[in-house]
Design an enzyme around this catalytic site. Sequence first.
Site, mmCIF file in Angstrom:
data_model
loop_
_atom_site.group_PDB
_atom_site.id
_atom_site.type_symbol
_atom_site.label_atom_id
_atom_site.label_comp_id
_atom_site.label_asym_id
_atom_site.label_seq_id
_atom_site.Cartn_x
_atom_site.Cartn_y
_atom_site.Cartn_z
ATOM 1 N N GLY A 190 22.734 -14.584 -32.614
ATOM 2 C CA GLY A 190 23.653 -15.705 -32.843
ATOM 3 C C GLY A 190 25.082 -15.203 -32.905
ATOM 4 O O GLY A 190 25.400 -14.160 -32.335
ATOM 5 N N VAL A 194 28.012 -15.558 -38.666
ATOM 6 C CA VAL A 194 26.755 -15.610 -39.426
ATOM 7 C C VAL A 194 26.136 -14.207 -39.513
ATOM 8 O O VAL A 194 25.489 -13.855 -40.503
ATOM 9 C CB VAL A 194 25.774 -16.639 -38.804
ATOM 10 C CG1 VAL A 194 24.426 -16.600 -39.498
ATOM 11 C CG2 VAL A 194 26.366 -18.049 -38.886
ATOM 12 N N GLU A 212 21.961 -9.324 -32.494
ATOM 13 C CA GLU A 212 22.205 -9.634 -31.074
ATOM 14 C C GLU A 212 23.282 -10.705 -31.038
ATOM 15 O O GLU A 212 22.989 -11.885 -31.253
ATOM 16 C CB GLU A 212 20.905 -10.133 -30.422
ATOM 17 C CG GLU A 212 19.819 -9.078 -30.318
ATOM 18 C CD GLU A 212 20.070 -8.085 -29.188
ATOM 19 O OE1 GLU A 212 20.869 -8.387 -28.280
ATOM 20 O OE2 GLU A 212 19.475 -6.992 -29.228
ATOM 21 N N CYS A 246 24.833 -16.030 -23.694
ATOM 22 C CA CYS A 246 25.599 -14.997 -24.401
ATOM 23 C C CYS A 246 26.250 -14.012 -23.443
ATOM 24 O O CYS A 246 27.300 -13.464 -23.742
ATOM 25 C CB CYS A 246 24.701 -14.261 -25.384
ATOM 26 S SG CYS A 246 23.245 -13.558 -24.624
#
Length: 460
Positions: A190, A194, A212, A246
Amino acid sequence: MTTTDFRTLADELRARRAPGFWRSRRWRLDQLDGLAGMLSQNITLWEQALAKDLGKSDLEAHITEISVVLEEIRLAKRNLWHWMLPHPKPVPATLQPAWAHTVRDPLGAVLVIAPWNYPLQLALAPLVGAIAGGNSAVVKPSELAPATSELIARLAPIYLDSRAVRVVEGAVDETTALLEQRWDLIFYTGNSRVARIVAAAAAKHLTPTVLELGGKSPVYVDASANLRVSARRLAWAKTMNAGQTCIAPDYVLVHESVREPFVEELRKAVLEQLGTAPATNAEYATIVNERHFDRLRGLMSSGTRRVGGGINRDELRIEPTVLTDVAPESAVMAEEIFGPILPLVDVADADEAIAFVTEREKPLALYVYAEDTAVVRRFQQETTSGALGVNVSLAHAAVPSLPFGGVGESGMGAYHGRKSFEAFTHEKGVLAKPTRLDTLQLIYPPHSEGRRKLLRRLFR
Ligand code: NAD
């Protein structure tokens, strides 16, 4: 679930690791078969869920989500026996005779936290590694892809051993409660904000993490590039999942001498791939929610709009949009775009492009489009990124023999293929020495003058 339920869940999964019946290869293979069945026997359900969450076409859902996990399972099943074998290691002469080897221990109970953009792949591909490594696992899918999250939670107990694999649905509250428990590894995919919360929670129990993450993945298009092929590959990579990937090309540093022909090639490539009205093309995904849609709409005001620009808020669709004359300090260059907007920044040469990249955070992926091998070599040697794509974008993620992961702000740790097995296991060193001849007695005290001289010679 109450706070006590979360504690009980973590305690149960951790306690079970001691007798460790799921360390056996048989159990791992059975669970991998179960996971494969959970996917392949419910293809339509998965495709429907992914269409509901992100407007993914059935083919895109199949290629970028379902088949990626199935391929990881096939690879793990084929290689598990080899990965689980002890690996012999050399022993220094001073310790002979002795035998050294390494074995891979399961870590125990692991927590997998997944994001919304590839909600099936990014929840279940790490689980392949967790199972292959002989661990128990809790999977927390993303609440922003609710249909896929619900389906994972509904099917997992049918196909997998519930004593070892659990799914917890939920958002911040549930994830926070899970993070308060003690795990043997937290595997988080994410954003980096976070990730810091995850890392701080993990630190309390000294739990290792694989993070990741994302960020801006730059592209350099050199004067020597094959512009037609480069534009096609970049248009495809940027419009896959409507840019919500991503490792999507985030922005292009384009050699100023080829900027205009490159924009024309991009225009042609979008037209060829998605037609004159991409926003109504069923092959083209939607933006995940209104918040992201509005954020992306705001970013479209940077620079000059050269391709696309059409939007439809009711259907959460944004056309592939190319911007030129973008200033490096503009809003679209400040944050990860995560949508189908491609800003072009002019550069004078490869030097300027390399400086631009290295002055910023280390990216998850970096792409160089050039026929000049000296330029390619310079990018490989002078930049650092999670991965480097040469005349190709995204596809390195589909090569299981390549580690997939970031560096610095784009993440830590890697997985896919053998790396997944390694990420979810501990490499234990084992040394065994026979007792018939106690060669170690040379080193035991007391040490005579002669022995001291000998030992000094041996341990130079
Ligand atoms: P997201 O909003 O779905 O969040 C990811 C997970 O974190 C979810 O399960 C969510 O419940 C949890 N979460 C959110 N806020 C939390 C909080 N305050 N405390 C605890 N848990 C919380 O997804 P996202 O972060 O928007 O995902 C997009 C980002 O992920 C992008 O930066 C993208 O580049 C990156 N990404 C990286 C990879 C990779 O493999 N490296 C893959 C996909 C996405």
